[in-house]
Design an enzyme around this catalytic site. Structure first.
Site, PDB file in Angstrom:
ATOM      1  N   ASP A   8       0.824  -1.230   0.000  1.00 31.34           N
ATOM      2  CA  ASP A   8       0.000   0.000   0.000  1.00 31.34           C
ATOM      3  C   ASP A   8       0.849   1.268   0.000  1.00 31.34           C
ATOM      4  O   ASP A   8       1.987   1.285   0.444  1.00 31.34           O
ATOM      5  CB  ASP A   8      -0.922   0.002   1.222  1.00 31.34           C
ATOM      6  CG  ASP A   8      -0.135  -0.011   2.530  1.00 31.34           C
ATOM      7  OD1 ASP A   8      -0.415   0.837   3.387  1.00 31.34           O
ATOM      8  OD2 ASP A   8       0.775  -0.852   2.654  1.00 31.34           O
ATOM      9  N   GLU A   9       0.256   2.328  -0.579  1.00 31.80           N
ATOM     10  CA  GLU A   9       0.754   3.710  -0.461  1.00 31.80           C
ATOM     11  C   GLU A   9       2.212   3.867  -0.867  1.00 31.80           C
ATOM     12  O   GLU A   9       3.041   4.365  -0.099  1.00 31.80           O
ATOM     13  CB  GLU A   9       0.524   4.220   0.964  1.00 31.80           C
ATOM     14  CG  GLU A   9      -0.949   4.270   1.323  1.00 31.80           C
ATOM     15  CD  GLU A   9      -1.221   4.867   2.685  1.00 31.80           C
ATOM     16  OE1 GLU A   9      -2.185   5.646   2.787  1.00 31.80           O
ATOM     17  OE2 GLU A   9      -0.481   4.555   3.637  1.00 31.80           O
TER      18      GLU A   9
HETATM   19  N1  IFG Z   1      -3.773   4.029   5.306  1.00 35.15           N
HETATM   20  C1  IFG Z   1      -2.574   3.198   5.537  1.00 35.15           C
HETATM   21  C2  IFG Z   1      -2.411   2.641   6.945  1.00 35.15           C
HETATM   22  C3  IFG Z   1      -2.894   3.609   8.020  1.00 35.15           C
HETATM   23  C4  IFG Z   1      -4.322   4.043   7.696  1.00 35.15           C
HETATM   24  C5  IFG Z   1      -4.907   4.859   8.854  1.00 35.15           C
HETATM   25  C6  IFG Z   1      -3.810   1.305   4.543  1.00 35.15           C
HETATM   26  C7  IFG Z   1      -3.771   0.053   3.720  1.00 35.15           C
HETATM   27  C8  IFG Z   1      -4.306   4.824   6.404  1.00 35.15           C
HETATM   28  N2  IFG Z   1      -2.653   2.029   4.618  1.00 35.15           N
HETATM   29  O1  IFG Z   1      -4.826   1.639   5.104  1.00 35.15           O
HETATM   30  O2  IFG Z   1      -1.033   2.356   7.171  1.00 35.15           O
HETATM   31  O3  IFG Z   1      -2.037   4.723   8.108  1.00 35.15           O
HETATM   32  O4  IFG Z   1      -6.305   5.005   8.711  1.00 35.15           O
END
Ligand code: IFG
Length: 387
Positions: free
Chosen positions: A201-202
């Site tokens: 992710d991200e």
């Molecule tokens: N997105 C990030 C998480 C966390 C989340 C907090 C995902 C897959 C926001 N990645 O959710 O690491 O920071 O709500």
């Protein structure tokens, strides 16, 4: 039989949850119950990286999960702020990467023996543990521990903030794949469950081509270790094998994976993210995906949520509990309960048998059960809690 016993427990007075009453003689109404789950995957994710939960606290979550017939515990074991699982071939990952947490101070980690013990404790309650090592982003703890994972060979400082997406393994470096192989090998050997979650992710610091190539390489490593790969929705465009699983959390191309026969776990942030504030007065949690009250986490149909992802492509539901703002077990519990109960029913019951006005009445009786079990929970104004 195990789930039958949980149903029987729910038919008995809440006071049975108090150990002091174990010796009492109790009566239970007789009858016939024909029941079975709609989805095979009914899960909770605990983020033990941003803040750390010692094994005893994880076991309390496992006890509560078993009572509500949840069967998948996804442990988010690494991120920018903390590496939480001992890797014998890479001791610095915990020595350095496990040393702190969001906000600073002592972090923590599971030794391999402690992890084995959690796996066994969960298995005795028919709960499968899924380890997640998030990569190629969300890796500052690893980058701070092993210099050669960084393109310039210099380890960055440990990170105790809550930004996301700024880190990435140096995927073109010859040091990265051996690192992934060591980590996957050691954790897979400790995990009897079929699944290994690689995050994905991200990712903001790699090109799309670098990202896709890395995901496909890691898929080979995970499969070579006898496990099915799981990744967050962003992995969908990669050449995934049909037995790889995509975990939906935001708008993604998981329909592409479903179209090739792949399976999807539903964790849409607007419904299932347990770190979302209940309302604007909630102190803990975040609100980037919106405010999520109990009704919001109950009143949806996983099979009607993503066009192109039908019931046959959905393994089930899972509630991620991210811990940027959660420090102690009671904080985690306040955000998880009662929404995890709503998700448990969303994963178990047929859509046609689910109704919010019926659920909210049944949930009201669980205040006394959760209190008897020592579970901290949010007294949502949407429920007329029984006292
Ligand atoms: N997105 C990030 C998480 C966390 C989340 C907090 C995902 C897959 C926001 N990645 O959710 O690491 O920071 O709500």
């Amino acid at each position: 039989l195990f789930y039958g016993v949980q149903t029987l427990r729910q038919l008995l007075p809440h006071s049975i949850e108090n150990p002091a009453t174990y010796a009492r003689k109790l009566n239970v109404p007789t009858g016939y119950i024909f029941d079975r789950p709609r989805f095979q995957w009914r899960g909770l994710m605990l983020d033990v990286s941003r803040h750390f939960l010692p094994p005893a606290d994880v076991k309390r979550f496992i006890d509560a999960m078993a009572f509500y017939k949840l069967n998948r515990l996804h442990l988010h074991l690494s991120d920018d702020q903390g590496w939480r699982i001992e890797i014998k071939s890479r001791p610095n990952l915990t020595a350095v990467g496990g040393s702190t947490k969001v906000g600073g101070g002592a972090g923590g980690f599971y030794t391999q023996d402690e992890y084995r013990d959690l796996v066994a404790y969960a298995a005795q309650r028919f709960i499968t543990i899924i380890p997640e090592i998030d990569m190629p982003a969300h890796t500052n703890a690893a980058l701070a521990s092993i210099p050669e994972l960084n393109c310039d060979g210099v380890a960055p400082p440990l990170y105790t903030g809550i930004a996301v997406g700024f880190s990435a393994l140096c995927v073109d470096s010859a040091s990265v794949l051996p690192f992934v192989q060591d980590v996957v090998r050691e954790i897979a050997a400790l995990t009897p469950g079929d699944y290994f979650h690689i995050g994905g992710d991200e990712v903001m610091k790699l090109t799309h081509a670098q990202y896709i190539s890395f995901i496909e390489s890691v898929q080979q490593v995970v499969n070579a270790n006898g496990k099915r790969m799981i990744g967050w929705g962003e992995i969908s465009p990669a050449a995934l094998t049909p037995n790889t699983i995509v975990q939906n959390w935001k708008k993604d191309s998981s329909f592409v994976h479903a179209a090739r026969g792949g399976k999807v776990i539903m964790s849409p942030s607007a419904k299932a993210y347990l770190d979302m504030k209940y309302d604007s007065a909630t102190i803990l949690g975040l609100r980037w995906a919106g405010l999520v009250e109990v009704k919001t986490s109950y009143d949806w149909d996983p099979a009607a949520f993503i066009p192109g992802v039908a019931e046959s492509s959905i393994l089930g539901v899972e509630g991620p509990l991210w811990s940027e703002t959660l420090v102690k077990r009671e904080d985690y519990e306040l955000m998880a309960f009662p929404r995890l109960i709503a998700l448990a029913e969303t994963g178990w019951s047929r859509q046609t048998s689910r109704d919010w006005n019926d659920f909210r009445v049944r949930l009201a009786a669980h205040a006394k059960r959760m209190a008897a079990m020592g579970i901290n929970f949010y007294r949502s104004p949407q429920i007329d809690w029984q006292h």
